[in-house]
Scaffold this active site. Structure first.
Site, PDB file in Angstrom:
ATOM      1  N   LYS A  33       0.839  -1.198   0.000  1.00 31.14           N
ATOM      2  CA  LYS A  33       0.000   0.000   0.000  1.00 31.14           C
ATOM      3  C   LYS A  33       0.879   1.256   0.000  1.00 31.14           C
ATOM      4  O   LYS A  33       1.473   1.614   1.020  1.00 31.14           O
ATOM      5  CB  LYS A  33      -0.913   0.048   1.239  1.00 31.14           C
ATOM      6  CG  LYS A  33      -1.959   1.139   1.095  1.00 31.14           C
ATOM      7  CD  LYS A  33      -2.331   1.826   2.394  1.00 31.14           C
ATOM      8  CE  LYS A  33      -1.665   3.145   2.635  1.00 31.14           C
ATOM      9  NZ  LYS A  33      -1.850   4.215   1.675  1.00 31.14           N
TER      10      LYS A  33
ATOM     11  N   GLY B 139       6.673   5.943   8.206  1.00 25.20           N
ATOM     12  CA  GLY B 139       5.765   7.093   8.245  1.00 25.20           C
ATOM     13  C   GLY B 139       5.854   7.798   9.576  1.00 25.20           C
ATOM     14  O   GLY B 139       6.917   7.822  10.215  1.00 25.20           O
ATOM     15  N   SER B 140       4.729   8.329  10.019  1.00 29.67           N
ATOM     16  CA  SER B 140       4.745   9.160  11.226  1.00 29.67           C
ATOM     17  C   SER B 140       4.763   8.308  12.493  1.00 29.67           C
ATOM     18  O   SER B 140       4.361   7.139  12.481  1.00 29.67           O
ATOM     19  CB  SER B 140       3.522  10.072  11.237  1.00 29.67           C
ATOM     20  OG  SER B 140       2.356   9.291  11.319  1.00 29.67           O
TER      21      SER B 140
ATOM     22  N   GLY C  92       2.634   4.861  13.241  1.00 31.95           N
ATOM     23  CA  GLY C  92       3.507   3.693  13.459  1.00 31.95           C
ATOM     24  C   GLY C  92       3.249   3.027  14.801  1.00 31.95           C
ATOM     25  O   GLY C  92       3.103   1.802  14.877  1.00 31.95           O
TER      26      GLY C  92
ATOM     27  N   GLU D  80       9.767   2.390  10.755  1.00 36.38           N
ATOM     28  CA  GLU D  80      10.728   3.492  10.593  1.00 36.38           C
ATOM     29  C   GLU D  80       9.923   4.770  10.669  1.00 36.38           C
ATOM     30  O   GLU D  80       9.013   4.981   9.862  1.00 36.38           O
ATOM     31  CB  GLU D  80      11.446   3.409   9.241  1.00 36.38           C
ATOM     32  CG  GLU D  80      12.422   2.265   9.126  1.00 36.38           C
ATOM     33  CD  GLU D  80      13.524   2.280  10.160  1.00 36.38           C
ATOM     34  OE1 GLU D  80      13.786   3.336  10.776  1.00 36.38           O
ATOM     35  OE2 GLU D  80      14.116   1.209  10.384  1.00 36.38           O
TER      36      GLU D  80
ATOM     37  N   CYS E  28      13.217  11.770   6.760  1.00 40.89           N
ATOM     38  CA  CYS E  28      13.274  11.442   8.194  1.00 40.89           C
ATOM     39  C   CYS E  28      14.710  11.567   8.693  1.00 40.89           C
ATOM     40  O   CYS E  28      14.945  11.696   9.886  1.00 40.89           O
ATOM     41  CB  CYS E  28      12.707  10.057   8.461  1.00 40.89           C
ATOM     42  SG  CYS E  28      13.485   8.776   7.511  1.00 40.89           S
TER      43      CYS E  28
ATOM     44  N   GLN F 253       0.975  19.697   4.440  1.00 40.00           N
ATOM     45  CA  GLN F 253       2.353  19.752   4.943  1.00 40.00           C
ATOM     46  C   GLN F 253       2.835  21.205   5.002  1.00 40.00           C
ATOM     47  O   GLN F 253       3.534  21.607   5.936  1.00 40.00           O
ATOM     48  CB  GLN F 253       3.268  18.895   4.060  1.00 40.00           C
ATOM     49  CG  GLN F 253       4.683  18.733   4.580  1.00 40.00           C
ATOM     50  CD  GLN F 253       4.769  18.040   5.940  1.00 40.00           C
ATOM     51  OE1 GLN F 253       4.208  16.991   6.147  1.00 40.00           O
ATOM     52  NE2 GLN F 253       5.482  18.658   6.882  1.00 40.00           N
TER      53      GLN F 253
ATOM     54  N   GLU G 294       9.171  16.845  15.206  1.00 39.64           N
ATOM     55  CA  GLU G 294       9.518  16.716  13.790  1.00 39.64           C
ATOM     56  C   GLU G 294       8.614  17.625  12.969  1.00 39.64           C
ATOM     57  O   GLU G 294       7.392  17.515  13.022  1.00 39.64           O
ATOM     58  CB  GLU G 294       9.350  15.262  13.334  1.00 39.64           C
ATOM     59  CG  GLU G 294       9.811  15.065  11.906  1.00 39.64           C
ATOM     60  CD  GLU G 294       9.756  13.620  11.435  1.00 39.64           C
ATOM     61  OE1 GLU G 294       8.725  12.972  11.625  1.00 39.64           O
ATOM     62  OE2 GLU G 294      10.769  13.147  10.873  1.00 39.64           O
TER      63      GLU G 294
HETATM   64  N1  LIG Z   1       9.733   9.199   8.825  1.00 39.85           N
HETATM   65  C1  LIG Z   1       9.281   9.335   7.615  1.00 39.85           C
HETATM   66  O1  LIG Z   1       9.893   8.864   6.679  1.00 39.85           O
HETATM   67  C2  LIG Z   1       8.017  10.045   7.403  1.00 39.85           C
HETATM   68  C3  LIG Z   1       7.452  10.816   8.384  1.00 39.85           C
HETATM   69  N2  LIG Z   1       6.308  11.468   8.151  1.00 39.85           N
HETATM   70  C4  LIG Z   1       5.764  12.324   9.217  1.00 39.85           C
HETATM   71  O2  LIG Z   1       4.383  12.108   9.293  1.00 39.85           O
HETATM   72  C5  LIG Z   1       3.650  13.316   9.095  1.00 39.85           C
HETATM   73  C6  LIG Z   1       2.342  13.012   8.405  1.00 39.85           C
HETATM   74  O3  LIG Z   1       2.554  12.372   7.169  1.00 39.85           O
HETATM   75  P1  LIG Z   1       1.590  11.225   6.698  1.00 39.85           P
HETATM   76  O4  LIG Z   1       1.817  10.907   5.295  1.00 39.85           O
HETATM   77  O5  LIG Z   1       0.185  11.594   7.039  1.00 39.85           O
HETATM   78  O6  LIG Z   1       2.111   9.996   7.580  1.00 39.85           O
HETATM   79  P2  LIG Z   1       1.351   8.705   7.994  1.00 39.85           P
HETATM   80  O7  LIG Z   1       2.124   8.012   9.044  1.00 39.85           O
HETATM   81  O8  LIG Z   1      -0.059   9.001   8.269  1.00 39.85           O
HETATM   82  O9  LIG Z   1       1.366   7.843   6.646  1.00 39.85           O
HETATM   83  C7  LIG Z   1       2.335   6.863   6.319  1.00 39.85           C
HETATM   84  C8  LIG Z   1       1.628   5.684   5.648  1.00 39.85           C
HETATM   85  O10 LIG Z   1       0.740   5.074   6.587  1.00 39.85           O
HETATM   86  C9  LIG Z   1      -0.571   5.003   6.029  1.00 39.85           C
HETATM   87  N3  LIG Z   1      -1.563   5.061   7.093  1.00 39.85           N
HETATM   88  C10 LIG Z   1      -2.196   6.152   7.593  1.00 39.85           C
HETATM   89  N4  LIG Z   1      -3.066   5.794   8.565  1.00 39.85           N
HETATM   90  C11 LIG Z   1      -2.986   4.461   8.689  1.00 39.85           C
HETATM   91  C12 LIG Z   1      -3.637   3.500   9.517  1.00 39.85           C
HETATM   92  N5  LIG Z   1      -4.538   3.864  10.423  1.00 39.85           N
HETATM   93  N6  LIG Z   1      -3.304   2.200   9.389  1.00 39.85           N
HETATM   94  C13 LIG Z   1      -2.387   1.826   8.490  1.00 39.85           C
HETATM   95  N7  LIG Z   1      -1.751   2.679   7.650  1.00 39.85           N
HETATM   96  C14 LIG Z   1      -2.035   3.978   7.756  1.00 39.85           C
HETATM   97  C15 LIG Z   1      -0.603   6.176   5.101  1.00 39.85           C
HETATM   98  O11 LIG Z   1      -1.665   6.084   4.183  1.00 39.85           O
HETATM   99  P3  LIG Z   1      -2.246   7.445   3.498  1.00 39.85           P
HETATM  100  O12 LIG Z   1      -1.227   7.900   2.563  1.00 39.85           O
HETATM  101  O13 LIG Z   1      -3.476   7.009   2.839  1.00 39.85           O
HETATM  102  O14 LIG Z   1      -2.486   8.400   4.626  1.00 39.85           O
HETATM  103  C16 LIG Z   1       0.770   6.086   4.462  1.00 39.85           C
HETATM  104  O15 LIG Z   1       0.793   5.082   3.478  1.00 39.85           O
HETATM  105  C17 LIG Z   1       4.622  14.183   8.311  1.00 39.85           C
HETATM  106  O16 LIG Z   1       4.343  15.512   8.444  1.00 39.85           O
HETATM  107  C18 LIG Z   1       5.926  13.781   8.929  1.00 39.85           C
HETATM  108  O17 LIG Z   1       6.113  14.475  10.138  1.00 39.85           O
HETATM  109  C19 LIG Z   1       5.660  11.338   6.959  1.00 39.85           C
HETATM  110  C20 LIG Z   1       6.173  10.597   5.942  1.00 39.85           C
HETATM  111  C21 LIG Z   1       7.419   9.904   6.089  1.00 39.85           C
HETATM  112  O1  LIG Z   2      18.297   9.943   3.783  1.00 44.55           O
HETATM  113  C1  LIG Z   2      18.003   9.006   3.070  1.00 44.55           C
HETATM  114  O2  LIG Z   2      18.731   8.650   2.129  1.00 44.55           O
HETATM  115  C2  LIG Z   2      16.748   8.219   3.298  1.00 44.55           C
HETATM  116  C3  LIG Z   2      15.734   8.989   4.065  1.00 44.55           C
HETATM  117  C4  LIG Z   2      14.480   8.263   4.280  1.00 44.55           C
HETATM  118  O3  LIG Z   2      14.393   7.089   4.112  1.00 44.55           O
HETATM  119  C5  LIG Z   2      13.270   8.976   4.718  1.00 44.55           C
HETATM  120  O4  LIG Z   2      13.293  10.179   4.844  1.00 44.55           O
HETATM  121  O5  LIG Z   2      12.239   8.303   4.934  1.00 44.55           O
END
Ligand SMILES: NC(=O)C1=CN([C@@H]2O[C@H](COP(=O)(O)OP(=O)(O)OC[C@H]3O[C@@H](n4cnc5c(N)ncnc54)[C@H](OP(=O)(O)O)[C@@H]3O)[C@@H](O)[C@H]2O)C=CC1
Ligand SMILES: O=C(O)CCC(=O)C(=O)O
Length: 479
Positions: A172, A225-226, A230, A247, A281, A328, A380
């Site tokens: 997904k 993700g967030s 997570g 992560e 991240c 964002q 963050e």
């Molecule tokens: N560490 C990292 O690499 C990342 C951190 N972030 C942080 O997260 C914040 C929000 O970003 P966001 O994209 O909303 O992050 P999310 O954690 O909401 O999304 C990450 C993934 O999880 C999915 N998801 C959302 N809700 C659920 C659920 N209840 N059960 C299972 N999967 C789910 C999302 O789907 P969908 O896209 O449909 O919401 C997406 O595919 C950012 O502003 C940032 O601070 C975001 C992205 C990457």
């Molecule tokens: O810094 C990188 O090369 C990877 C970063 C990453 O995986 C992320 O932001 O989710």
């Protein structure tokens, strides 16, 4: 415009709903329309993966090697096209987009090699005449949930090891950036992955992600993700005994010591904080600077940021693209406001910008006169916003760097071997960089953090085997 479908049980199928994927550099440009699955469709994909698992888990290493190698070669051959699509839908610059696509290809080729190196152990028993064998077996069906900020590399570094070690996949991607995920999936499918082994299920996290987490037919979930999402996933997985790898966020420090080479420090800090629009991240949003170099560093950073070209991601010469979407951007602007109200001073940027095309443009924001207990130094932000934190000496810098609930990546700029060596040992982060940006990692070594940043086994490199396989211990008494 035809709708891009999901791929379930060997067929392309549309869901009940679809959404437009809009270019954040040019809001009049629709990248494509992508279907959204409902819960029933997500469950069909899981069932298809479950049904395909017995046969796929018994395929020869050669078959799996050849498939992954072919996928890797195709991605590399198409890296410009894929990189352009990625930059168009996510907003990172074209060189960053092409670089990420190439990285995805290299990841598949790396795991094609790892297929041939799956290891076990043979030990003598403590009892006479008995042999003990330790082998790694596939986990089963893996649910992959990925974020929007690395739309092709993160899916690649989850899909490639999952398939390499004999697992079936339900994938997904983030709802915001389905284009790169769809293009990657098409390459995987055209390379000959058997029906049911790989399933693409685009849709909302609250629907498709939820279905993955709830399903007892999924053996393991890998999520990026967030922190909030997570942690909630981990709790649910623990309840039903599902393996999980998370992560999540970072508040990565970059320490700049008095003895640092100023150009190196400014280059590394600019890359860490602002490349990919700070949406990594591994980005550094805390620049921890010792007193003797502080003023020179701030002056040089400010000069550098003045000349940083913020524009359409696809335009030649752009160094920083737009923020990914309105929500964002609102988050970034709200943190800039919070920083000012907390008493930090904006040395540069933090302003909405207009460009030839309408997009989510924001100038890189550099705060000075900040402290490590301000919200902008603790939470963050995930945008082009960084704080300079002035400290007395190395010891104070190290303590400040470690004073965070996160622990993904940490950097130090110094010409001292003594401080660099000490920092590598004492930093409470999963990845440490000396005279290098905190972000931008290799594809063949482990990736992951400590404390609130990560949970479960490491991703990438040969360490990925820990998550994507289960260990079996077999005893034999030959008689
Ligand atoms: N560490 C990292 O690499 C990342 C951190 N972030 C942080 O997260 C914040 C929000 O970003 P966001 O994209 O909303 O992050 P999310 O954690 O909401 O999304 C990450 C993934 O999880 C999915 N998801 C959302 N809700 C659920 C659920 N209840 N059960 C299972 N999967 C789910 C999302 O789907 P969908 O896209 O449909 O919401 C997406 O595919 C950012 O502003 C940032 O601070 C975001 C992205 C990457
Ligand atoms: O810094 C990188 O090369 C990877 C970063 C990453 O995986 C992320 O932001 O989710």
């Amino acid at each position: 415009m035809s709708v891009h479908a999901n791929y379930i049980a060997g067929s392309w199928v549309e869901g009940p709903d679809a959404a437009k994927n809009v270019n954040p550099s040019d809001l009049s440009d629709v990248v494509g329309e992508y279907t959204r699955a409902d819960r029933a469709q997500a469950e069909q994909a899981i069932a298809a993966a479950r049904a395909a698992f017995p046969k796929w888990s018994m395929t020869t290493l050669q078959e799996r090697h050849d498939l992954l190698d072919k996928i890797g070669n195709t991605i590399l051959a198409k890296k410009e096209e894929l990189g352009r699509l990625l930059s168009r839908e996510e907003g990172k610059t074209l060189p960053e987009g092409i670089g990420e696509a190439a990285r995805a290809g290299q990841i598949f080729k790396f795991f094609a090699g790892e297929v041939l190196r799956i290891q076990g152990e043979k030990l003598a028993s403590v009892r006479p005449g008995i042999d003990v064998e330790i082998t790694r077996e596939p986990m089963g069906v893996i649910g992959l949930i990925t974020p929007w900020n690395f739309p092709i590399a993160i899916p690649a570094w989850k899909i490639a090891p999952a398939l390499a070690y004999g697992n079936c996949v339900v994938f997904k991607p983030a709802d915001l950036v389905p284009g790169s995920a769809w293009a990657l999936s098409q390459i995987i499918i055209d390379s000959g992955v058997p029906s049911g082994v790989f399933n693409l299920v685009m849709g909302r996290g609250s629907v498709v992600g939820e279905a993955f987490v709830a399903s007892r037919d999924i053996d393991a979930i890998s999520f990026t993700g967030s922190v909030g999402t997570g942690r909630a996933i981990a709790v649910r997985c623990a309840e039903i005994g599902k393996k999980v790898q998370l992560e999540m966020g970072g508040k990565n420090p970059m320490v700049i010591l008095d003895d640092a080479d100023l150009n190196t420090a400014v280059g590394a800090a600019t890359n860490s904080a602002f490349f990919s629009t700070g949406q990594r991240c591994t980005a550094s949003s805390r620049l921890i600077v010792t007193e003797g170099i502080h003023d020179r560093f701030v002056a040089a950073m400010t000069e550098k940021l003045k000349s940083l070209k913020v524009d359409n991601a696809l335009k030649q010469g752009t160094e920083m693209g737009p923020v990914v979407d309105q929500s964002q951007l609102d988050q970034d602007l709200s943190y800039i406001d919070i920083g000012v109200k907390e008493g930090a001073k904006l040395a540069f940027g933090g302003e909405r910008l207009n460009r030839e095309t309408e997009g989510f443009y924001l100038s890189p924001a550099l705060f000075i006169e900040t402290t490590n207990d301000m919200r902008i130094s603790r939470e963050e932000i995930f945008g082009p916003v960084a704080s300079v934190i002035r400290v007395k000496d190395y010891e104070a810098a190290l303590a400040t760097a470690n004073d965070t609930e996160f622990g993904l990546s940490a950097g130090i700029a110094t010409s001292s071997l003594k401080y660099a060596s000490h920092f590598k040992r004492a930093s409470q982060a999963g990845m440490v960089m000396v005279n290098l940006p905190t972000a931008g990692v290799d594809y063949h070594v482990p990736f992951g953090g400590r404390k609130g940043s990560s949970y479960g086994p490491r991703e990438q490199g040969r360490y990925a085997a820990e998550f994507y396989t289960v260990v079996k211990t077999a005893y034999t008494f030959p008689g």
